[in-house]
Design an enzyme around this catalytic site. Structure first.
Site, PDB file in Angstrom:
ATOM      1  CD  GLU A 144      45.162   5.798  63.392  1.00  0.00           C
ATOM      2  OE1 GLU A 144      44.041   6.444  63.035  1.00  0.00           O
ATOM      3  OE2 GLU A 144      45.457   4.758  63.388  1.00  0.00           O
ATOM      4  CD  GLU A 196      40.382  -5.405  67.318  1.00  0.00           C
ATOM      5  OE1 GLU A 196      41.931  -5.061  67.586  1.00  0.00           O
ATOM      6  OE2 GLU A 196      40.283  -5.651  66.023  1.00  0.00           O
ATOM      7  NE  ARG A 210      43.186   5.815  68.069  1.00  0.00           N
ATOM      8  CZ  ARG A 210      42.275   6.465  68.496  1.00  0.00           C
ATOM      9  NH1 ARG A 210      42.481   7.725  69.056  1.00  0.00           N
ATOM     10  NH2 ARG A 210      40.955   5.891  68.450  1.00  0.00           N
ATOM     11  CG  HIS A 237      37.674  -6.006  62.355  1.00  0.00           C
ATOM     12  ND1 HIS A 237      38.121  -5.228  61.511  1.00  0.00           N
ATOM     13  CD2 HIS A 237      38.330  -5.587  63.712  1.00  0.00           C
ATOM     14  CE1 HIS A 237      39.064  -4.474  62.054  1.00  0.00           C
ATOM     15  NE2 HIS A 237      39.080  -4.887  63.155  1.00  0.00           N
ATOM     16  CG  HIS A 262      41.739  -2.894  57.318  1.00  0.00           C
ATOM     17  ND1 HIS A 262      42.273  -1.905  57.758  1.00  0.00           N
ATOM     18  CD2 HIS A 262      40.602  -3.179  58.301  1.00  0.00           C
ATOM     19  CE1 HIS A 262      41.873  -1.518  58.802  1.00  0.00           C
ATOM     20  NE2 HIS A 262      40.877  -2.318  59.355  1.00  0.00           N
ATOM     21  CG  ASN A 295      45.705   0.558  62.621  1.00  0.00           C
ATOM     22  OD1 ASN A 295      44.637   0.222  62.388  1.00  0.00           O
ATOM     23  ND2 ASN A 295      46.485   1.774  62.429  1.00  0.00           N
ATOM     24  CG  HIS A 323      43.643  -3.854  62.445  1.00  0.00           C
ATOM     25  ND1 HIS A 323      44.180  -4.794  63.719  1.00  0.00           N
ATOM     26  CD2 HIS A 323      42.357  -3.626  62.975  1.00  0.00           C
ATOM     27  CE1 HIS A 323      43.310  -4.727  64.555  1.00  0.00           C
ATOM     28  NE2 HIS A 323      42.026  -4.109  64.004  1.00  0.00           N
ATOM     29  CE  LYS A 342      40.880   2.357  70.678  1.00  0.00           C
ATOM     30  NZ  LYS A 342      39.966   1.848  69.603  1.00  0.00           N
ATOM     31  CE  LYS A 386      41.411   5.393  64.675  1.00  0.00           C
ATOM     32  NZ  LYS A 386      42.163   4.264  63.997  1.00  0.00           N
ATOM     33  NE  ARG A 396      28.992  24.437  62.238  1.00  0.00           N
ATOM     34  CZ  ARG A 396      28.049  25.231  62.095  1.00  0.00           C
ATOM     35  NH1 ARG A 396      27.351  25.323  63.181  1.00  0.00           N
ATOM     36  NH2 ARG A 396      27.571  25.632  60.925  1.00  0.00           N
TER      37      ARG A 396
END
Lengths: 368, 368
Positions: free
Chosen positions: B243, B189, B247, B271, B258, B251, B254, B233, B147, B125
Site C-alpha cells: 500500500e 465491493e 493500492r 461495511h 469508514h 479505498n 471507504h 484485487k 491485510k 513470528r
C-alpha cells in the site's frame, strides 16, 4: 568517531551506528541515514529507569530538531513483556495520532526493544522503528535483525513478527549505568559470536584480562567488541532474514539455555547466564561427538569464567524436566530437537540428530 | 471446474482457486498448489455458525488426507475482532503444539479471516495461513492481499500486519447460507471494482436484472463476478503489496464509508452499506469537480440500487461529526484527507486536495 555497519537486506536495508556519546547526535544520524522526517508525530518508548538517565537528553535533541515526539514509559522487566503492555504503546500511538509515516524510538534494553519493535510491526500494519539499545545484550543481539515480539503466559517470544529497524544507534557510554549482572549477561552473547562465527573476536576476548564489567575494559576494546559482535549478527541475518536456515546458528547455547531459563522461572538465571551454561553443554556435546577439541572447549570455558558467568546447572534442577522442556522449545521441527554445535573456534553448524541419551548424560555431568 | 488466479508476489506468490463445490477438494488443492504438508499439526479457525454448515466436511477431508487438524471456534461478529479473541487462537496453537511448519485454516467471513491471518502473522513470528472465505465480502476482498488485523477499542483495523496466505479457496456454493444483508454488503465491493478498475465487470453488473441475492444470479454469472473481482484485487495488490501508492485506489468509497460505519457504531450500517453511500458521495464529488460525467454517476447509482444498498446518509447523522471522523481516518497523510475519485467507468485516481467545504456540501445533500 562513528562506525557504520550496513545491514544489506534489500528494501529493508539499514545502518547500525556505533560511537561514544552518539546518542546526542540522533537527529543528524536520522537525517543522514534514514528517510525518516520530523513531519509525523513520534513516540519514544522507554522505562522509568532508563528515562531518568537518558530520556531527557534524547527527547530534547529530537525536539530541537523539529520532531514532535512524546514519551511512552512502560514498566521495566521481562514479566511485563506481554501483549497487555504493548497495548499501552497502541494507546499512546492513538492518543498522539501516529500516522503511517510515524516513528517509534525504542530507548532501552531487549524488553523495550522487542515490544517497541512488535508495536511498530503491527500498528497501522507497520510503521518505522529506530532502536537505541541501552544494554549490552540489546546492542549486540536484540536490537539487530528485526526479531520482535512478546511472551505468551506459557512461553517466551511465542508472539512476534519480523520487522527491521530503520536505524540502530549504539552508544557504549550508556553501559555505565547498566547493572553488572546485565553486563555479564550481554557478554555471553559476545562470547557466542566468537565461538560460532568470528575467531578474531574470540582471540580478542581471550587477550583481555577481565570481561565481567565495563570498567574493566579499555574503551577501544569495548568498541571493537561491539563492532565485531554487531557485524557477526549482521553477517548471519543478512544471509537469512527469516531464519530459514543459517540464522539458526545464532541459537548456539540457546536450546538448553531456554530450558534452563524456563526452569528457573526467568529469575534464578537470566538469559545470558542460561546461554553461558547452554554453551558449556553444547561444547561438551560437540567434544563427546568428536566435532570439537577439548582444548577449544576449555578456551570457551575460560572466557565464560572471565565474564563471571555460571558454568554449571543448579543442583536442584530436574534433568528429566529439562529434557521435557527441550521438546517444547519453539525451534522444534517435526518433533526433533535441533542443536547448534561448534566444529572449530569461529564456526558452528546445525545438527538434528543428537541422541537424547547423550544430552541426558551431559546435563547430569554439568550439575553443580 | 476450477479457475486459478495467480497472485504474483515473488516469494509470497500464491494462488486463488475458484469453483463450485471445491471446498471438498481442499487437500488436493493444497498438495498441488502449495508447499504445505500434513506433517505438522494445524488448526481450522471458524465460528460456530459456519462450523455447523461447513466445518465437519472440511475437517473430514483434511483428516482423511492425513492432516492432524483441530478446530478452534471463536465467537462470531465484528465486536469480537480483538486481540483478546486472537489470544484464543494463540492458546489453541500452544495446546496443539503448532510448529513453524504448521498451518492455520481460516474458514469464515472477513472477521475470521482477518484474525486468523493476524494470528498466523504473529505466532512463532509467522506461520502459514490458508483462507477459505465464506462471505462474498471476504471472497472478493478480505481474503486476498494479505491485510490482516484486529480492531483497537477506538478504531478499526489499527492493529495488524501484512501476511500473505498460501492459498485462497473460494467455493461460491457456501454463499447459499450467507444472510442476505451480508450478500448485499459484499456486492458493494464488487461494484467498487467495476467503477475503479474493470469496465467489463461494470457492464456485466449492468446487464443483470438483480444484484441483491445469490438466488437471483445465474451460477455462471456469479462465477464471473467472483473471478473478475478477485482478478481486480490481485491486479492492484500485485503492483503494490504494501500500500505504498496504487493500492490506495481500493479505498474508493471507504474514506467516507469508514466515517459512516463508525458513526453508526458498526451496527446501523455494515461495511458494505457504508461503502455504498461512500461511493455515491465520492461519485458526486467527482462530478462536481468535473472529473466524472453525471451519466457515469447515474450508472453507478443504478448498480447500487439493484443491489438494494443504501444511497443516502441517515438523517440523524451529524455532518460536522463525519468531517471530524475523516480527519481521524488512518489513511490521513500529514493531516490531509485522501480521496479516491473515479475519472471514467473502470478507472479511479488518488486526489489529495478535495476542499473540505465541497465535502461538507456533498454530505448535506446526501442526507435522507
Amino acid at each position: 568517531m562513528t562506525t557504520l555497519i550496513s545491514v544489506p537486506l534489500g528494501e529493508h536495508a539499514y545502518r547500525i551506528a556505533i560511537g561514544a556519546n552518539i546518542r546526542r547526535q540522533l537527529p543528524a544520524l536520522l537525517a543522514e541515514y534514514t528517510p525518516l522526517t520530523p513531519k509525523a508525530p513520534a513516540l519514544i518508548v522507554s522505562n522509568p529507569r532508563i528515562w531518568r538517565h537518558y530520556g531527557t537528553e534524547v527527547h530534547e535533541a529530537l525536539t530541537q530538531a523539529g520532531w514532535q515526539v512524546t514519551p511512552c514509559l512502560l514498566p521495566a522487566g521481562e514479566r511485563y513483556k506481554t501483549l497487555r503492555t504493548v497495548e499501552k504503546i497502541y494507546d499512546a500511538a492513538l492518543r498522539q495520532r501516529l500516522e503511517r509515516g510515524s516513528t517509534l524510538f525504542a530507548l532501552g534494553g531487549g524488553v523495550i526493544g522487542d515490544m517497541t519493535g512488535f508495536a511498530a510491526a503491527t500498528w497501522l500494519r507497520g510503521i518505522a522503528v529506530v532502536q537505541m539499545p541501552t544494554s549490552l545484550l540489546a546492542m549486540v543481539d536484540a536490537a539487530i535483525g528485526g526479531k520482535t515480539g512478546v511472551n505468551h503466559p506459557q512461553g517466551k517470544n511465542l508472539i512476534g513478527a519480523f520487522h527491521q529497524p530503520r536505524l540502530v544507534v549504539i552508544d557504549p557510554d550508556v553501559l555505565v549505568t547498566l547493572p553488572p549482572r546485565e553486563f555479564r549477561a550481554g557478554m555471553a552473547e559476545v562470547i557466542k559470536y566468537g565461538v560460532i562465527w568470528d575467531a578474531q573476536l574470540f582471540d580478542l576476548l581471550s587477550q583481555l584480562p577481565r570481561l565481567d564489567r565495563m570498567a574493566a575494559l579499555p574503551a577501544e576494546q569495548l568498541l571493537q567488541i561491539l563492532e565485531r559482535s554487531c557485524q557477526a549478527k549482521v553477517d548471519v541475518v543478512s544471509k537469512d532474514e527469516r531464519e530459514a536456515g543459517l540464522r539458526a546458528i545464532l541459537n548456539y547455547g540457546h536450546t538448553i539455555g531456554h530450558a534452563l531459563e524456563s526452569m528457573g522461572n526467568y529469575r534464578l538465571l537470566n538469559h545470558g547466564e542460561a546461554v553461558a551454561i547452554g554453551m558449556i553443554a553444547a561444547g561438551e556435546l560437540a567434544v563427546t561427538l568428536g566435532y570439537w577439541s577439548a582444548e577449544a572447549a576449555a578456551a570457551q570455558r575460560a572466557l565464560i569464567l572471565k565474564a563471571k558467568l555460571p558454568t554449571t546447572i543448579p543442583a536442584h534442577f530436574d534433568v528429566e524436566g529439562l529434557l521435557a522442556l527441550l521438546q517444547h522449545d519453539k525451534k522444534v521441527q517435526a518433533q526433533k530437537v535441533r542443536f547448534i554445535l561448534p566444529t572449530a573456534i569461529g564456526h558452528g553448524e546445525i545438527f538434528d540428530q543428537v541422541p537424547t541419551e547423550l544430552i541426558r548424560e551431559t546435563l547430569h555431568r554439568l550439575q553443580a
